[in-house]
Motif scaffolding. Structure first.
Motif, PDB file in Angstrom:
ATOM      1  N   LEU A 171       0.865  -1.190   0.000  1.00 25.75           N
ATOM      2  CA  LEU A 171       0.000   0.000   0.000  1.00 25.75           C
ATOM      3  C   LEU A 171       0.893   1.227   0.000  1.00 25.75           C
ATOM      4  CD1 LEU A 171      -2.622  -0.761   2.816  1.00 25.75           C
ATOM      5  CD2 LEU A 171      -3.032  -0.706   0.348  1.00 25.75           C
ATOM      6  N   LYS A 172       0.548   2.231  -0.803  1.00 27.51           N
ATOM      7  CA  LYS A 172       1.406   3.425  -0.859  1.00 27.51           C
ATOM      8  C   LYS A 172       0.541   4.673  -0.661  1.00 27.51           C
ATOM      9  CE  LYS A 172       2.919   2.345  -4.989  1.00 27.51           C
ATOM     10  NZ  LYS A 172       3.615   1.949  -6.214  1.00 27.51           N
ATOM     11  N   PHE A 173       0.948   5.484   0.305  1.00 25.17           N
ATOM     12  CA  PHE A 173       0.200   6.707   0.602  1.00 25.17           C
ATOM     13  C   PHE A 173       1.101   7.918   0.406  1.00 25.17           C
ATOM     14  CE2 PHE A 173      -1.656   3.406   3.318  1.00 25.17           C
ATOM     15  CZ  PHE A 173      -3.000   3.521   2.989  1.00 25.17           C
ATOM     16  N   MET A 174       0.622   8.863  -0.387  1.00 24.88           N
ATOM     17  CA  MET A 174       1.315  10.145  -0.496  1.00 24.88           C
ATOM     18  C   MET A 174       0.497  11.132   0.339  1.00 24.88           C
ATOM     19  SD  MET A 174       1.315  13.312  -2.151  1.00 24.88           S
ATOM     20  CE  MET A 174       2.612  14.508  -2.274  1.00 24.88           C
ATOM     21  N   LEU A 175       1.125  11.673   1.397  1.00 24.86           N
ATOM     22  CA  LEU A 175       0.420  12.608   2.277  1.00 24.86           C
ATOM     23  C   LEU A 175       0.529  13.999   1.652  1.00 24.86           C
ATOM     24  CD1 LEU A 175       1.715  11.235   5.715  1.00 24.86           C
ATOM     25  CD2 LEU A 175      -0.193  10.421   4.291  1.00 24.86           C
ATOM     26  N   ASN A 176      -0.605  14.506   1.215  1.00 26.45           N
ATOM     27  CA  ASN A 176      -0.623  15.698   0.360  1.00 26.45           C
ATOM     28  C   ASN A 176      -1.031  16.936   1.169  1.00 26.45           C
ATOM     29  OD1 ASN A 176      -0.527  17.108  -2.079  1.00 26.45           O
ATOM     30  ND2 ASN A 176      -2.685  16.685  -2.558  1.00 26.45           N
ATOM     31  N   ILE A 177      -0.046  17.789   1.466  1.00 25.69           N
ATOM     32  CA  ILE A 177      -0.392  19.036   2.169  1.00 25.69           C
ATOM     33  C   ILE A 177      -0.199  20.226   1.224  1.00 25.69           C
ATOM     34  CG2 ILE A 177       0.104  18.255   4.531  1.00 25.69           C
ATOM     35  CD1 ILE A 177       2.767  19.799   4.345  1.00 25.69           C
ATOM     36  N   SER A 178      -0.869  21.323   1.578  1.00 18.17           N
ATOM     37  CA  SER A 178      -0.742  22.541   0.769  1.00 18.17           C
ATOM     38  C   SER A 178       0.510  23.301   1.194  1.00 18.17           C
ATOM     39  CB  SER A 178      -1.970  23.423   0.963  1.00 18.17           C
ATOM     40  OG  SER A 178      -2.048  23.819   2.318  1.00 18.17           O
ATOM     41  N   LYS A 179       0.935  24.209   0.328  1.00 18.35           N
ATOM     42  CA  LYS A 179       2.125  24.995   0.631  1.00 18.35           C
ATOM     43  C   LYS A 179       1.876  25.890   1.857  1.00 18.35           C
ATOM     44  CE  LYS A 179       5.798  27.405  -1.723  1.00 18.35           C
ATOM     45  NZ  LYS A 179       6.244  28.212  -2.839  1.00 18.35           N
ATOM     46  N   ASP A 180       0.645  26.386   1.984  1.00 20.49           N
ATOM     47  CA  ASP A 180       0.293  27.225   3.143  1.00 20.49           C
ATOM     48  C   ASP A 180       0.369  26.440   4.446  1.00 20.49           C
ATOM     49  OD1 ASP A 180      -0.078  29.522   1.865  1.00 20.49           O
ATOM     50  OD2 ASP A 180      -2.292  29.481   1.885  1.00 20.49           O
ATOM     51  N   GLU A 181      -0.166  25.219   4.394  1.00 20.15           N
ATOM     52  CA  GLU A 181      -0.150  24.386   5.601  1.00 20.15           C
ATOM     53  C   GLU A 181       1.293  24.081   6.000  1.00 20.15           C
ATOM     54  OE1 GLU A 181      -2.623  23.552   7.565  1.00 20.15           O
ATOM     55  OE2 GLU A 181      -1.481  22.191   8.858  1.00 20.15           O
ATOM     56  N   TYR A 228      -1.035  -3.972  -8.502  1.00 25.42           N
ATOM     57  CA  TYR A 228      -0.410  -4.708  -7.389  1.00 25.42           C
ATOM     58  C   TYR A 228       0.193  -3.777  -6.350  1.00 25.42           C
ATOM     59  CZ  TYR A 228       3.201  -3.994 -10.921  1.00 25.42           C
ATOM     60  OH  TYR A 228       4.011  -3.429 -11.880  1.00 25.42           O
ATOM     61  N   ALA A 229       0.383  -2.507  -6.669  1.00 22.53           N
ATOM     62  CA  ALA A 229       0.925  -1.567  -5.674  1.00 22.53           C
ATOM     63  C   ALA A 229       0.400  -0.159  -5.987  1.00 22.53           C
ATOM     64  CB  ALA A 229       2.453  -1.591  -5.694  1.00 22.53           C
ATOM     65  N   PRO A 230      -0.886   0.057  -5.703  1.00 21.43           N
ATOM     66  CA  PRO A 230      -1.495   1.334  -6.082  1.00 21.43           C
ATOM     67  C   PRO A 230      -1.090   2.481  -5.155  1.00 21.43           C
ATOM     68  CG  PRO A 230      -3.094  -0.047  -4.947  1.00 21.43           C
ATOM     69  CD  PRO A 230      -1.846  -0.866  -5.074  1.00 21.43           C
ATOM     70  N   TRP A 231      -1.077   3.681  -5.715  1.00 15.69           N
ATOM     71  CA  TRP A 231      -0.841   4.887  -4.913  1.00 15.69           C
ATOM     72  C   TRP A 231      -2.176   5.474  -4.476  1.00 15.69           C
ATOM     73  CZ3 TRP A 231       2.960   6.974  -2.390  1.00 15.69           C
ATOM     74  CH2 TRP A 231       4.283   6.783  -2.791  1.00 15.69           C
ATOM     75  N   ARG A 232      -2.178   6.022  -3.286  1.00 16.69           N
ATOM     76  CA  ARG A 232      -3.313   6.827  -2.824  1.00 16.69           C
ATOM     77  C   ARG A 232      -2.779   8.188  -2.401  1.00 16.69           C
ATOM     78  NH1 ARG A 232      -4.750   1.552  -1.576  1.00 16.69           N
ATOM     79  NH2 ARG A 232      -6.919   1.003  -2.006  1.00 16.69           N
ATOM     80  N   VAL A 233      -3.442   9.234  -2.846  1.00 17.16           N
ATOM     81  CA  VAL A 233      -3.048  10.591  -2.455  1.00 17.16           C
ATOM     82  C   VAL A 233      -3.995  11.034  -1.339  1.00 17.16           C
ATOM     83  CG1 VAL A 233      -2.731  12.965  -3.196  1.00 17.16           C
ATOM     84  CG2 VAL A 233      -2.250  11.098  -4.792  1.00 17.16           C
ATOM     85  N   VAL A 234      -3.443  11.174  -0.142  1.00 18.70           N
ATOM     86  CA  VAL A 234      -4.266  11.436   1.032  1.00 18.70           C
ATOM     87  C   VAL A 234      -4.286  12.937   1.346  1.00 18.70           C
ATOM     88  CG1 VAL A 234      -4.521  10.946   3.517  1.00 18.70           C
ATOM     89  CG2 VAL A 234      -3.590   9.195   1.968  1.00 18.70           C
ATOM     90  N   PRO A 235      -5.463  13.555   1.328  1.00 21.09           N
ATOM     91  CA  PRO A 235      -5.531  14.960   1.738  1.00 21.09           C
ATOM     92  C   PRO A 235      -5.039  15.062   3.190  1.00 21.09           C
ATOM     93  CG  PRO A 235      -7.590  14.271   0.718  1.00 21.09           C
ATOM     94  CD  PRO A 235      -6.776  13.022   0.968  1.00 21.09           C
ATOM     95  N   ALA A 236      -3.996  15.875   3.426  1.00 15.34           N
ATOM     96  CA  ALA A 236      -3.322  15.772   4.735  1.00 15.34           C
ATOM     97  C   ALA A 236      -3.204  17.104   5.477  1.00 15.34           C
ATOM     98  CB  ALA A 236      -1.940  15.135   4.549  1.00 15.34           C
TER      99      ALA A 236
END
Ligand code: ATP
Length: 274
Positions: A171-181, A228-236
């Motif tokens: 499982l692959k998670f990209m923790l996606n934050i904004s530049k402001d955050e 077999y190894a999907p990415w998920r982009v997590v609003p963070a």
């Protein structure tokens, strides 16, 4: 649970073969978890369920789960580990952070140190940063020739397929934050004495390269999200939403894996404990 994870995946999964459109993606998840209290309660319940499932995974001893966490500085990789795996016993979860490679590591191929840290059967392995740094920081900072980096996307996918085919769910998670955050979180590290230790002046250099990192992330997500190894982009931007999303996906994945306790080849009535 099934409805919720469908809702999550409609919003966060990078469909294999599709463009990730990372830079257009949301960094908050009010559509999935509008209510903080409910999200925090769900995370706690899912963390408990993950512990029980991990116990069965260990007893079964046949398969492993690898959770890859990526994200720019301050995106909350450590916090996610704490929230999602805090109920698991220390023997069942292996967390490996990947920093700048050592001389020894650089003397090997880039996947050497990664493969060594892959979870053994029965264990949940968590990578805090990963082999993706070799197509992120390495690309952005020009630490390897462009053609070497270019070849890595296919090498990464082949490696992840190998893990998958030999019993490790990835499982692959990209923790996606904004530049402001990120600005606020870095500022808090300067202002709050209890967070000063987390401040690293080099994070400011990386912040100047925000757009380059975003492009490199987008490229990696576009090219390495697979069945077999999907990415998920997590609003963070909101930690409680981030934690709730990751916990729900990890739990659902373990439920799908459905580890079973092995049946003993003896009967309890065969024994008497004096
Ligand atoms: P983090 O920022 O992940 O919380 P940290 O600031 O404590 O961690 P380390 O864990 O020591 O720092 O190292 C992270 C740094 O190592 C990041 O800047 C990352 O880009 C860098 N790094 C990781 N993998 C590689 C790699 N393969 N090549 C070069 N640099 C890498």
């Amino acid at each position: 649970m099934v409805k919720l994870t469908k809702l999550i995946d409609n919003s966060v999964l990078v469909a294999p073969g599709a463009k990730s459109l990372l830079r257009q993606r949301a960094t908050v998840a009010d559509d999935i978890f509008p209510d903080r209290e409910a999200a925090e309660a769900a995370t706690k319940e899912n963390a408990k369920a993950i512990d029980a499932l991990q116990d069965a995974l260990w007893a079964e001893g046949e398969r492993a789960l690898l959770v890859v966490l990526q994200g720019i500085d301050t995106s909350g990789k450590d916090g996610t580990v704490r929230a999602v795996f805090n109920r698991c016993g220390p023997l069942g979860v292996n967390v490996t952070p990947f920093g700048r490679p050592s001389e020894e590591e650089l003397a090997h191929d880039f996947l050497w140190r990664i493969h060594m840290a892959a979870p053994k059967k029965g264990v949940i392995g968590v990578f805090n940063r990963s082999h993706y740094e070799d197509v992120l920081v390495v690309k952005v900072r020009g630490l390897a020739p462009a053609d070497v980096v270019e070849a890595r996307y296919a090498q990464i996918s082949a490696f992840e397929k190998h893990l998958h085919d030999t019993g490790t769910r990835v499982l692959k998670f990209m923790l996606n934050i904004s530049k402001d955050e990120q600005k606020q979180r870095l500022q808090a590290r300067l202002d709050d004495p209890e967070k000063n230790w987390k401040f690293n002046a080099s994070d400011l250099d990386d912040r100047k390269l925000w757009d380059e990192y975003a492009k490199a992330y987008e490229n990696a997500l576009d090219r390495c999200s697979t069945d077999y190894a999907p990415w998920r982009v997590v609003p963070a931007d909101r930690k409680w939403q981030r934690n709730a999303i990751v916990a729900a996906v990890v739990r659902k994945t373990l439920e799908d894996m459905a580890p079973v306790y092995p049946k003993p080849d003896w009967k309890a009535s065969d024994f008497r404990i004096e």
